[in-house]
Design an enzyme around this catalytic site. Structure first.
Site, PDB file in Angstrom:
ATOM      1  CB  THR A 187       9.517   9.541  30.569  1.00  0.00           C
ATOM      2  OG1 THR A 187       9.739   8.309  31.243  1.00  0.00           O
ATOM      3  CG2 THR A 187       8.671   9.314  29.342  1.00  0.00           C
ATOM      4  CD  GLU A 335       4.734   9.630  28.639  1.00  0.00           C
ATOM      5  OE1 GLU A 335       4.725  10.880  28.670  1.00  0.00           O
ATOM      6  OE2 GLU A 335       5.155   8.930  29.568  1.00  0.00           O
ATOM      7  CE  LYS A 445      -5.922  12.223  46.483  1.00  0.00           C
ATOM      8  NZ  LYS A 445      -4.467  12.244  46.367  1.00  0.00           N
TER       9      LYS A 445
HETATM   10  P1  AMP Z   1       6.782  15.616  30.683  1.00  0.00           P
HETATM   11  O1  AMP Z   1       6.348  14.335  30.122  1.00  0.00           O
HETATM   12  O2  AMP Z   1       7.978  15.518  31.583  1.00  0.00           O
HETATM   13  O3  AMP Z   1       6.980  16.632  29.634  1.00  0.00           O
HETATM   14  O4  AMP Z   1       5.618  16.159  31.641  1.00  0.00           O
HETATM   15  C1  AMP Z   1       4.291  16.250  31.193  1.00  0.00           C
HETATM   16  C2  AMP Z   1       3.452  16.841  32.291  1.00  0.00           C
HETATM   17  O5  AMP Z   1       3.777  18.229  32.495  1.00  0.00           O
HETATM   18  C3  AMP Z   1       1.980  16.842  32.006  1.00  0.00           C
HETATM   19  O6  AMP Z   1       1.397  15.579  32.238  1.00  0.00           O
HETATM   20  C4  AMP Z   1       1.492  17.916  32.973  1.00  0.00           C
HETATM   21  O7  AMP Z   1       1.362  17.403  34.294  1.00  0.00           O
HETATM   22  C5  AMP Z   1       2.629  18.915  32.973  1.00  0.00           C
HETATM   23  N1  AMP Z   1       2.319  20.037  32.071  1.00  0.00           N
HETATM   24  C6  AMP Z   1       2.704  20.198  30.804  1.00  0.00           C
HETATM   25  N2  AMP Z   1       2.246  21.365  30.302  1.00  0.00           N
HETATM   26  C7  AMP Z   1       1.510  21.960  31.282  1.00  0.00           C
HETATM   27  C8  AMP Z   1       0.749  23.167  31.392  1.00  0.00           C
HETATM   28  N3  AMP Z   1       0.656  24.045  30.395  1.00  0.00           N
HETATM   29  N4  AMP Z   1       0.124  23.416  32.574  1.00  0.00           N
HETATM   30  C9  AMP Z   1       0.216  22.559  33.599  1.00  0.00           C
HETATM   31  N5  AMP Z   1       0.931  21.411  33.564  1.00  0.00           N
HETATM   32  C10 AMP Z   1       1.563  21.109  32.415  1.00  0.00           C
END
Ligand code: AMP
Length: 547
Positions: A187, A335, A445
């Site tokens: 990650t 994940e 916030k």
């Molecule tokens: P990653 O593990 O780097 O792929 O990031 C995952 C995160 O990307 C998620 O927990 C969300 O915060 C964000 N994310 C993924 N898809 C979307 C979506 N369609 N809209 C908004 N946020 C998203």
């Protein structure tokens, strides 16, 4: 009377779900579609043969069950072959994030205990810099787009294409436990070292079946990807296996185009010249493609694009729709393999006003099959799916990572009471559509209320002169935090004050409160991005705190 449960051992036979089975149908039936990558253009029969040749090459390099093979490559046919051959011989595929710093790459390669490294010429300097500290690597294979090899100060087994040419075309892939680890990657994380997630054969097979189903059924106006379509991924193959879609596309036997290093002009030309019908990417990449010079003479109509990894803004979605592109959203995380939700457009949705359709497309979609999503209050209470209540999104599905590689205790940060906690705040509408409000750590916030940075970005994106935007919260003496926006505009007449003027209409109609008007708007030429091309809010906050 107690119910007698018939166990599978009493009746059905044990059939392990293995990645090799994804190849079964196209191996027999696919005649017409091809794999296209740089100078290479070959049939599915050749793909299958090359996977066997690669398996023999790996075997000759001493790779067997339980070993780990690292790949450092651009998105290519080679990567696709590794997606299959490495796990199919029982080894673990480590897709190295080549955008990390050399120090972090070194950390991930030692942590994953890589045995063999397949390294593209472009990344040889990285290996030369870290090689003396790589603890477990036993050998290197060089990858090259034109069979030209850069000199290396380390010994290599040889060059990929010539090793494949010399290798035997037969390989009998064994059966083994479907719960064996097939892939791992890291990650891009928040603080501390990157964390390794990992997925089993069973998880990847189930995820692939689900992905094929989602791509086939999510729009009543035709599948996102069908056998007649042309697929080109634009999410790096090192990041969550390019969302697992290369596995789905291969199982479907569709024409596939691998774009190599991402260059907006080249990507746009490939969409045009190869008549690509389906891609997926983060919003920033779509933006780059639409802004490219080549976009001016490209007919994008008929291109379906799945946007995920970050929220799709109204502004970008409208721009895409005007060009004839059909945008869809997907939601997931490293994940979660990653599929959790995808836009569903039914016949009824296509009768809605353009604005309501757009709104549907920019929400994060409805859950994939076998995916259970709920929203919870901070004390673990399940909140209603009424489109209003907002809480942390929690998930259950067969393909979620159990914990982090070699750090099982870190799985406890992810899982509570049997549910994976996403760290995202969302509402769920009565029809199942998920609306991501924000990451918990990005919510602003202010004065006892919270403002969704994503909603604010989406509203600012509809300003006619705004090309890209990011909003973060910055500390404020009186209000706790206030929003600050970074915007990119190509119009020389653009003024930062016009952003507040633009937002007034949304204050007047009650969409946002007046505290959501950014305290400052900065006109910038670039917005910082993470190694996977998403907007890097952590870095933006750090930069703003130094100003
Ligand atoms: P990653 O593990 O780097 O792929 O990031 C995952 C995160 O990307 C998620 O927990 C969300 O915060 C964000 N994310 C993924 N898809 C979307 C979506 N369609 N809209 C908004 N946020 C998203």
């Amino acid at each position: 009377m107690a119910t007698k449960i018939l166990k599978s051992s009493d009746s059905a036979y044990d059939f392990p779900l293995l990645i090799k089975q994804l190849l079964t149908s196209n191996q027999r039936f696919e005649q017409q579609n091809q794999i296209i990558s740089g100078q290479h253009r070959y049939s599915y029969a050749t793909l299958n043969e090359r996977i066997k040749r690669l398996a023999n090459t790996l075997k000759a390099a001493g790779i067997g069950p339980g070993d780990t093979v690292a790949v450092m490559d651009w998105d290519s046919h080679r990567y696709l072959e590794c997606f299959f051959a490495v796990p199919m011989v029982g080894a673990v595929l480590h897709t190295v994030n080549i955008r990390l710093s050399p120090g972090q790459i070194l950390y991930t390669m030692n942590h994953a205990e890589d045995d063999l490294v397949l390294v593209h010429n472009d990344f040889v300097p990285i290996i030369e810099g870290i090689r003396s500290e790589l603890k477990t690597v036993r050998g290197y294979i060089q990858l090259s787009d034109d069979s030209s090899l850069t000199d290396t100060d380390f010994e290599t087994i040889g060059e990929y294409e010539s090793l494949l040419n010399q290798a035997d075309t037969e390989y009998d892939f064994p059966d083994f436990d479907e719960n064996s680890v097939a892939t791992t990657f890291y990650t891009t994380g928040t603080t501390g070292n990157p964390k390794g997630v990992y997925f089993s054969h069973r998880q990847l097979v189930l995820h692939t079946l689900n992905m094929v189903n989602a791509l086939s059924t999510r729009s009543s106006e035709g599948p996102l990807l069908s056998h007649d379509g042309v697929y080109m991924p634009i999410t790096p193959m090192f990041h969550v296996h390019a969302w697992g879609i290369p596995y789905a596309a291969t199982m479907m036997g569709v024409q596939q185009v691998y774009p190599g290093r991402y260059d907006p002009e080249a990507l746009t030309r490939l969409v045009r010249d190869e008549q690509v019908t389906f891609s997926h990417c983060v919003p920033t990449i779509l933006q780059m493609v639409l802004q490219s010079n080549a976009a001016a003479d490209t007919d994008f109509s008929g291109w379906k694009i799945l946007i995920g990894g970050s929220a799709l803004t109204s502004g970008l979605a409208s721009e895409a729709i005007e060009l004839g592109i059909q945008p869809f959203s997907a939601y997931g995380m490293s994940e979660t393999c990653p599929l959790m939700a995808i836009t569903r457009m039914t016949r009824e949705h296509f009768t809605l006003t353009p604005e309501a359709q757009l709104n549907r497309r920019i929400q994060a979609g409805t859950p994939g099959d076998l995916v259970d999503l709920q929203i919870w209050s901070p004390d673990g209470e399940q909140l209603p799916h009424d489109g209003k209540a907002a809480g942390e999104l929690v998930a259950r599905a067969p393909w979620l990572t159990q914990s982090y590689l070699h750090e099982p205790e870190k799985g406890d940060e992810l899982w509570h009471n049997g549910w994976l906690h996403t760290g995202d705040i969302a509402s769920i509408h009565p029809d199942g559509s998920v609306e991501i409000k924000d990451r918990i750590k990005d919510v602003i916030k202010t004065g006892g209320e919270w403002i969704s940075s994503l909603e604010l970005e989406s509203l600012i994106s509809t300003h006619p002169d705004v090309v890209a935007v990011s909003v973060v919260g910055v500390p404020d003496e009186h209000w706790g935090e206030r929003p600050v926006a970074l915007v990119i505009s190509t119009n020389e007449e653009f003024t930062t004050e016009s952003v507040s003027d633009h937002l007034q209409q949304y204050v007047s109609n009650g969409t946002i409160n007046k505290w959501a008007i950014p305290k400052e708007v900065h006109l910038v030429s670039e917005i910082p991005k993470t190694s996977v091309g998403k907007i890097d809010k952590k870095l933006i906050r750090a930069q703003l705190s130094q100003d």
